[in-house]
Enzyme design. Structure first.
Site, PDB file in Angstrom:
ATOM      1  N   TYR A 153       0.867  -1.188   0.000  1.00  0.00           N
ATOM      2  CA  TYR A 153       0.000   0.000   0.000  1.00  0.00           C
ATOM      3  C   TYR A 153       0.898   1.232   0.000  1.00  0.00           C
ATOM      4  CZ  TYR A 153      -3.721   3.188   1.727  1.00  0.00           C
ATOM      5  OH  TYR A 153      -4.606   4.216   1.903  1.00  0.00           O
TER       6      TYR A 153
ATOM      7  N   LYS B 123      -1.447  -1.613  -4.018  1.00  0.00           N
ATOM      8  CA  LYS B 123      -2.439  -0.546  -4.110  1.00  0.00           C
ATOM      9  C   LYS B 123      -1.655   0.753  -4.140  1.00  0.00           C
ATOM     10  CE  LYS B 123      -5.853   2.037  -1.512  1.00  0.00           C
ATOM     11  NZ  LYS B 123      -6.192   2.471  -0.142  1.00  0.00           N
TER      12      LYS B 123
END
Length: 291
Positions: free
Chosen positions: A134, A162
């Site tokens: 992330y 992500k």
């Protein structure tokens, strides 16, 4: 599980005492699954993970798994600065039934890229669940560089990233390392269509809390090959995205979700509720979704 499709980054519903609202969480989850989402992402940035205790995180994760009831997989955010803390929380998340983990970069104290690779490698070595990297440098103060993505994408337990940096060029560069074993997800909702067009796998989309059908339209039209309609759906997110500037994250998103989907209550202090005039402005911006 395989990382693919539209996965909403859930806000965490609170009641007037700023305690977790289980009924509102159930309503939110049902509304998103009814819209056709492919998974649920809890305890992310818009889920106020930074304002929750470990006990609350585990409770929310357990509740989400129970409420999803096997209909879609659940991904939980478990990031912390200390590598050992992430490893320990990951083990506990596995025990409550989470299907995958999202690990934000260390925050407050930016580490080197070699330290970052060591951090994620140690976490992945100890994990029994697939991991999504992330990247959100605007909040953490550091970024996962493309060379680090190249290295980490080879780890058998690291299954995707992500990317919420909002830099399309970097996102495109990451596509070189995308494979059946490593997914590239947009974490910036303005890039959902463009990520798919570049060969990406989907998006972790916070705007889906408020307008799940609009976000799903991007995916559905893209998969059908209707690019004009997919781009139109992407553009339809702009009023909501622009409205985020009206308040401290995630106060605007939560109010928009109240107005357009289900009531999810306030944020945790010190984030304050929007004042009356700001709510009025927000209602005007969101009127396009009521047509």
């Amino acid at each position: 599980m395989k990382f693919t499709g539209i996965v909403p980054a859930l806000v965490t519903p609170f009641d007037d005492r700023q305690e977790v609202d289980e009924q509102a969480l159930a309503q939110l989850i049902d509304s998103l699954i009814a819209a056709g989402v492919h998974g649920l992402f809890v305890l992310g940035t818009n889920g106020e993970f930074f304002a929750l205790s470990e006990a609350e995180k585990l409770r929310i994760a357990r509740l989400t798994v129970e409420l999803a009831d096997g209909r879609v997989p659940v991904i939980a955010g478990t990031g912390a600065f200390a590598t050992r803390d992430v490893i320990e929380l990951n083990k506990k998340m596995s025990d409550v039934g989470i299907q995958a983990l999202s690990v934000i970069t260390p925050f407050f104290n930016a580490v080197s890229q070699s330290e970052l690779i060591g951090h994620y490698t140690s976490i992945a070595d100890a994990s029994s669940l697939p991991i999504m990297l992330y990247n959100i440098p605007a909040k953490t103060g550091m970024s996962i560089g493309v060379p680090a993505v190249a290295t980490l994408s080879q780890h058998p337990m690291i299954k995707g990233i992500k990317d919420s940096a909002g830099n399309f060029d970097s996102l495109v560069q990451m596509m070189r390392y995308r494979s059946d074993e490593f997914a590239v997800f947009a974490g910036t909702d303005s890039l959902i269509y463009w990520n798919l067009l570049a060969g990406g796998d989907g998006a972790v989309a916070a705007t889906a809390n408020a307008v799940p059908h609009v976000v799903m339209d991007i995916w559905k039209h893209f998969q059908a090959g209707n690019h004009d309609a997919a781009r139109a759906a992407q553009e339809a997110l702009r009023p909501l995205r622009d409205a985020f500037a009206l308040g401290t994250m995630p106060s605007v998103l939560k109010k928009a979700t109240d107005l357009l989907n289900v009531s999810v209550g306030p944020c945790r202090a010190p984030v304050a509720a929007l004042d009356e005039s700001t709510v009025h402005r927000l209602e005007g911006l969101l009127s396009v979704y009521r047509a």
